[in-house]
Motif scaffolding. Structure first.
Motif, PDB file in Angstrom:
ATOM      1  N   GLU A  91       2.560   0.054   6.589  1.00 53.26           N
ATOM      2  CA  GLU A  91       3.502  -0.099   7.695  1.00 53.26           C
ATOM      3  C   GLU A  91       2.735  -0.517   8.940  1.00 53.26           C
ATOM      4  O   GLU A  91       1.679   0.060   9.252  1.00 53.26           O
ATOM      5  CB  GLU A  91       4.229   1.229   7.949  1.00 53.26           C
ATOM      6  CG  GLU A  91       5.302   1.116   9.021  1.00 53.26           C
ATOM      7  CD  GLU A  91       5.930   2.465   9.341  1.00 53.26           C
ATOM      8  OE1 GLU A  91       6.946   2.470  10.060  1.00 53.26           O
ATOM      9  OE2 GLU A  91       5.412   3.503   8.885  1.00 53.26           O
ATOM     10  N   VAL A  94       0.047   1.623  11.266  1.00 51.48           N
ATOM     11  CA  VAL A  94      -0.703   2.717  10.641  1.00 51.48           C
ATOM     12  C   VAL A  94      -2.194   2.509  10.941  1.00 51.48           C
ATOM     13  O   VAL A  94      -2.692   1.379  10.924  1.00 51.48           O
ATOM     14  CB  VAL A  94      -0.427   2.806   9.118  1.00 51.48           C
ATOM     15  CG1 VAL A  94      -1.028   1.624   8.364  1.00 51.48           C
ATOM     16  CG2 VAL A  94      -0.965   4.109   8.541  1.00 51.48           C
ATOM     17  N   SER A 127       7.006  -2.198  11.524  1.00 48.69           N
ATOM     18  CA  SER A 127       7.088  -0.790  11.914  1.00 48.69           C
ATOM     19  C   SER A 127       8.514  -0.278  11.707  1.00 48.69           C
ATOM     20  O   SER A 127       9.478  -0.962  12.032  1.00 48.69           O
ATOM     21  CB  SER A 127       6.693  -0.670  13.388  1.00 48.69           C
ATOM     22  OG  SER A 127       6.797   0.674  13.792  1.00 48.69           O
ATOM     23  N   GLY A 132       4.235   4.634   6.563  1.00 49.09           N
ATOM     24  CA  GLY A 132       2.796   4.513   6.775  1.00 49.09           C
ATOM     25  C   GLY A 132       2.133   3.769   5.637  1.00 49.09           C
ATOM     26  O   GLY A 132       1.671   2.643   5.799  1.00 49.09           O
TER      27      GLY A 132
END
Lengths: 329, 380
Positions: A91, A94, A127, A132
């Motif tokens: 993501e 991260v 995002s 993550g």
């Protein structure tokens, strides 16, 4: 979320949607790994995706899980796991330090399991469109001659053995899940089971079936085998190794340990004449010290798992529908 | 293991069972009030081990099961609104409202979150000041005090974006309603221990005397249940009808004074509808006037939503002990945990779910395949 919970809804998705769409004989085995023959070589082939939250938990992280989960799926077909692929979906945002920790954990887990990560891929999503890190691993391994592990080989009279304490992984994850943090002395049992399986096969290649009871827990694995073999399975509640911390956590949350995930345990259906020798071999291995006979297969109630309760009653142990939900009171 | 194994000890269970068998001389019908007790009974096969003369009738004490359909529909409506974070205990997400459940709302984009305490919902409200956070406050006297405390805290801290969708119910009026029913067969009650740990036992002697029924406060582990049965049967055989506390390790006669004070501050007694049963006078709580600003029904103006229960679901009779789950024509066929007609089939404490999950071997109800094409529904 039930469609990914390893229960009846997951099975339905595979049976009624994916099977008709893909429909090949290899897929029809419906095992954790497919047993294939390629150029005269017997291969096991498996894939699994990992979407665990939180990424790091007592006893491991998503990286260990991604290696050991696929290694264990291969091992349950009797194969010696050899190579893995690794697909990362990251993501946006991260931290690379987090990715690095996960990758290092994967490397260590692969070395410990005796496999090599041979190919991989990385994608990044915007995002808010991932947790993550998601990881997919696929793996291949060689199945030795004379080994044929599948539910159809189970017959009435087989002995059901579990390799140790159940419910550790699920409780470890729950204990650190956002909003649920509770103090419990439990670590995930995340571990590679290839060595344990090889030590069992060294005693006899004539094991009938193995499963690692991950999502859906022991109950889901037993139901899969009962359904796949057409035999009835009887388990004795008093013999099932549930550690106190798991029992307490489940009692508080209103969950049944039989349905809680494991990541370093296996359940074996073994011909009665080999059961003692297999049990001894398991107990001689570090990952099988707590191996216990928990039940047997019977001609009665074909396809159904029945528990004999501590008090002497009986109850059906059903396939979970989806995820277990914590109770109100 | 401390406090679990001790209460599942087979040898002690055998002794209690022997004593029950030796005591019983004629048929008795006992009602275990709480759904948690029902699940213990069925899960451990306790009813299979009792004498044939002792019949256990399953009571209305499942918080999920008795929450009226229209309250579920109000929850679904509020949870579907943009800007709302709807928080609930996990149990409620699979309970069918009219045509959908909270899982479906979540899959359609609603922000529905499972929490483990109402205080978690308050924390979410503080972390999201630009969102409206609603907690689904359902259940008996056990869950009401923490919900009351959360509203009390919200007011004290000035957290204005938090509200409670309230559907709390009280056990004693339900026992009264069951006893007043012309078809009532109940001769003794195993009262819900956790409820009494909050409320004490003050409300029960008058009920026991007026209806001439023994009431034994009972816990939830197998030995607790057997001890509750043993004491109730002993009273019935002797022609007694008093209140006994067989759960003294958790229940004081006076209950929990701090919890009672919180309930008295935040809630007031009201008539409440029970799913499948109807309105029972004085059987519920609503927020007191001074806390009305935290009432989600008013804040989101859903007070007008009214819903008819589906006629084919007979859970009301099951909840009153008038019908065993497997005596319902829909049980295991039209109505399964996958396609529940009512909450008793979906709740982890519902009697129908207990029978379906644990007793199919005896009842010969086969698991049902999906009735609609898989492609007709979203991933859930």
């Amino acid at each position: 979320m039930g469609h990914g919970g390893g229960g009846a809804l997951s099975a339905e998705l595979v049976e009624h949607l994916f099977m008709p769409a893909f429909g090949g004989p290899a897929l029809a085995q419906l095992g954790d790994a497919a047993a294939l023959s390629l150029g005269g070589v017997r291969l096991a082939f498996s894939t699994d995706s990992y979407v665990v939250r939180p990424l790091f938990f007592p006893g491991g992280c998503i990286g260990d899980l991604a290696v050991n989960g696929t290694v264990n799926d291969l091992a349950m077909s009797g194969a010696r796991p050899a190579y893995l692929s690794c697909g990362f979906i990251l993501e946006e945002g991260v931290e690379l330090s987090v990715v690095s920790r996960v990758a290092r954990a994967m490397g260590e887990a692969a070395r410990a399991a005796g496999v090599e990560v041979a190919t991989g891929d990385t994608k990044v999503v915007e995002s808010g469109h991932g947790d993550g890190i998601y990881v997919n691993t696929a793996g291949i391994g060689l199945i030795p001659d004379g080994v044929d592990l599948r539910p159809q080989r189970v017959v009435p009279g087989d002995v059901v053995i579990v390799s140790g304490d159940i419910g550790l992984h699920g409780v470890a994850i729950m204990s650190v899940r956002e909003g649920l943090e509770f103090g419990v002395d439990v670590e995930s049992d995340c571990a590679p089971l290839g060595g344990l399986v090889q030590s069992m096969l060294a005693v006899t290649p004539d094991l009938h079936v193995l499963r690692d009871p991950t999502r859906g827990g022991l109950a889901a694995s037993l139901n899969e085998i009962a359904a796949g073999s057409g035999t009835g399975v009887v388990i004795h509640e008093a013999r099932i190794p549930v550690p106190p911390a798991v029992a307490n956590a489940c009692s508080i949350l209103g969950l049944d340990p039989l349905y809680v995930a494991n990541e370093g345990k296996l359940v074996a259906f073994v011909p009665r004449e080999h059961a003692d020798a297999v049990l001894d071999a398991m107990r001689a291995h570090p990952l099988g010290r707590g191996a216990t006979v928990i039940g047997e297969t019977v001609e009665a109630h074909p396809g159904m798992v029945v528990a004999r309760t501590r008090l002497g009653g009986t109850r059906v142990v059903d396939l979970p529908l989806g995820e277990q939900l914590p109770r109100i009171c | 293991m401390k406090y679990i194994d001790e209460f599942q000890d087979p040898a002690l269970a055998r002794r209690l069972l022997d004593e029950i068998h030796a005591t019983v001389t004629r048929p008795w019908a006992l009602m275990e009030v709480c759904g948690g007790q029902t699940h213990t009974i069925i899960r451990h096969g306790i009813d299979q081990l009792l004498p044939d003369q002792v019949e256990l009738i399953h009571g209305p004490g499942c918080p999920v099961c008795v929450t009226p359909l229209e309250v579920i529909d109000k929850a679904l409506e509020i949870a579907s609104r943009p800007g709302v974070i709807f928080c609930s205990f996990g149990d409620m997400l699979r309970v069918p409202g009219t045509g959908r459940d909270l899982f479906r709302v979540r899959s359609e984009g609603g922000d529905v979150r499972v929490v483990y305490s109402p205080l978690d919902a308050l924390t979410i409200a503080r972390q999201n000041p630009d969102r409206e956070v609603v907690f689904f406050g359902i259940g008996f006297e056990t869950t009401a005090p923490p919900n009351a405390m959360t509203v009390h805290q919200a007011k004290k801290l000035g957290i204005r974006n938090f509200s409670l969708l309230v559907s709390h119910v009280r056990v004693p009026p339900a026992i009264e309603a069951i006893m007043l029913s012309p078809s009532c067969r109940v001769q003794g009650f195993l009262a819900a221990g956790h409820v009494c740990s909050v409320m004490g036992v003050a409300e029960y002697p008058e009920l026991a005397a007026r209806h001439r029924v023994p009431i034994v406060v009972t816990g939830f582990e197998p030995l607790d249940i057997l001890e509750g049965v043993r004491r109730t049967v002993r009273q019935l055989e002797r022609g007694e009808h008093t209140v006994e506390n067989a759960y003294a390790r958790a229940v004081r006669p006076e209950g929990n004074p701090a919890a009672l004070a919180m309930l008295a501050d935040v809630f007031e007694v009201t008539d409440r509808a029970w799913r499948g049963i109807g309105v029972i006078p004085g059987s519920g709580w609503r927020l007191a006037d001074r806390y009305r600003e935290f009432d989600a029904e008013h804040r989101f103006q859903v007070t007008g939503i009214t819903t008819q229960e589906p006629a084919e679901c007979r859970s009301g009779e099951v909840l009153q002990g008038l019908l065993k789950p497997n005596e319902c024509a829909a049980f295991g066929t039209v109505c399964t945990p996958r396609t529940p007609l009512g909450a008793t089939m979906v709740s982890s404490e519902g009697a129908c779910a207990a029978y379906y999950l644990y007793r199919r071997l005896d009842l010969q109800a086969a698991p049902a395949a999906p009735t609609t094409p898989l492609e007709a529904s979203p991933v859930g």
